[in-house]
Design an enzyme around this catalytic site. Structure first.
Site, PDB file in Angstrom:
ATOM      1  N   LEU A 114       0.862  -1.183   0.000  1.00  0.00           N
ATOM      2  CA  LEU A 114       0.000   0.000   0.000  1.00  0.00           C
ATOM      3  C   LEU A 114       0.897   1.230   0.000  1.00  0.00           C
ATOM      4  O   LEU A 114       1.888   1.283   0.735  1.00  0.00           O
ATOM      5  CB  LEU A 114      -0.877   0.034   1.255  1.00  0.00           C
ATOM      6  CG  LEU A 114      -2.185  -0.758   1.259  1.00  0.00           C
ATOM      7  CD1 LEU A 114      -2.870  -0.611   2.615  1.00  0.00           C
ATOM      8  CD2 LEU A 114      -3.122  -0.314   0.143  1.00  0.00           C
ATOM      9  N   ASP A 115       0.540   2.231  -0.812  1.00  0.00           N
ATOM     10  CA  ASP A 115       1.292   3.483  -0.808  1.00  0.00           C
ATOM     11  C   ASP A 115       1.195   4.151   0.554  1.00  0.00           C
ATOM     12  O   ASP A 115       0.209   3.947   1.284  1.00  0.00           O
ATOM     13  CB  ASP A 115       0.739   4.435  -1.876  1.00  0.00           C
ATOM     14  CG  ASP A 115       1.047   3.974  -3.291  1.00  0.00           C
ATOM     15  OD1 ASP A 115       2.058   3.261  -3.468  1.00  0.00           O
ATOM     16  OD2 ASP A 115       0.292   4.330  -4.211  1.00  0.00           O
ATOM     17  N   PRO A 116       2.166   4.984   0.908  1.00  0.00           N
ATOM     18  CA  PRO A 116       2.104   5.694   2.194  1.00  0.00           C
ATOM     19  C   PRO A 116       0.821   6.509   2.378  1.00  0.00           C
ATOM     20  O   PRO A 116       0.305   6.611   3.496  1.00  0.00           O
ATOM     21  CB  PRO A 116       3.330   6.621   2.141  1.00  0.00           C
ATOM     22  CG  PRO A 116       4.296   5.909   1.258  1.00  0.00           C
ATOM     23  CD  PRO A 116       3.452   5.239   0.213  1.00  0.00           C
TER      24      PRO A 116
END
Length: 232
Positions: free
Chosen positions: A52-54
């Protein structure tokens, strides 16, 4: 039932609700360190099934010990996301990691057009990954090229979107739900959806709610997991 060191070494599946601004790598490292500290374990394998992206929150499936062998299986399963697109503007990263670079008219966009346009993206589609992504080309991550201002040739990928619906329209903010295959970039979907509306769009909120049969509503926070270890 309280878990033991042997349980984690033999293999556990941990459902974690990743907080905003954490990388998936940071979440894995934190849990690995906490497990090692709690049980005085020198070494234990810990990995996640799908980054998951930040700027995204939601479900991380984290595997420990022998269960890490199942990571590829979990990664390949169908995923569900909810979030928000903002129409009328784009960013180089397709999300809020970078500043808005272009604005577009939205006066021609009706609710009917919005709902009709989602149908273009159902099924197998060709999608270009964002240039600000961790995909490797020539041994470098794409975001390394992007941050250096270097152009790079990116090939499209075939992904499958089995559900795409706009659940709420609030001015230029469109709430959505997407069910898709491994490798789908919701940021790219936002950008492509904006273009299909003869406008522009970027992703402002993203939350992963499901991976296969694993649901975020059954996940625990990182702090909650750490607390469960300290009560052992």
């Amino acid at each position: 039932m309280q878990k033991t060191a042997e349980d984690f070494l033999n293999g556990q599946i941990l459902l974690i609700d990743k907080p905003l601004n954490w990388t998936s790598f940071q979440a894995v490292n934190k849990l690995r360190w906490e497990i090692r500290q709690a049980f005085k374990i020198k070494k234990i394998k810990v990995g996640h099934a799908g980054t998951l992206d930040p700027l995204a929150t939601g479900l991380l499936v984290i595997c420990t010990g022998k269960m890490t062998k199942q990571i590829n299986t979990f990664q390949g399963q169908e995923k569900e996301y909810t979030g928000t697109f903002v129409i009328g503007s784009t960013t180089p990263s397709f999300d809020l990691e970078t500043e808005i670079d272009k604005t577009f008219p939205t006066d021609h966009i009706t609710e009917t057009l919005i709902h009709e346009t989602t149908k273009q993206f159902i099924g197998a589609i060709e999608q270009f990954p964002p240039v600000f992504s961790a995909i490797k080309k020539d041994g470098k991550r794409l975001y390394e090229f992007a941050r250096a201002g270097e152009s790079v040739d990116i090939k499209s990928r075939t992904v499958t979107i089995s559900a795409f619906e706009i659940t709420k329209i609030d001015g230029n903010h469109l709430n959505f739900r997407v069910v898709c295959s491994k490798g789908t970039y919701i940021r790219s979907l936002a950008n492509d959806f904006g273009a299909a509306l003869n406008s522009g769009a970027h992703l402002s909120v993203l939350r992963r709610t499901r991976i296969g049969d694993f649901l975020v509503k059954n996940a625990t926070s990182i702090d909650g997991f750490i607390e469960s270890l300290t009560t052992n």
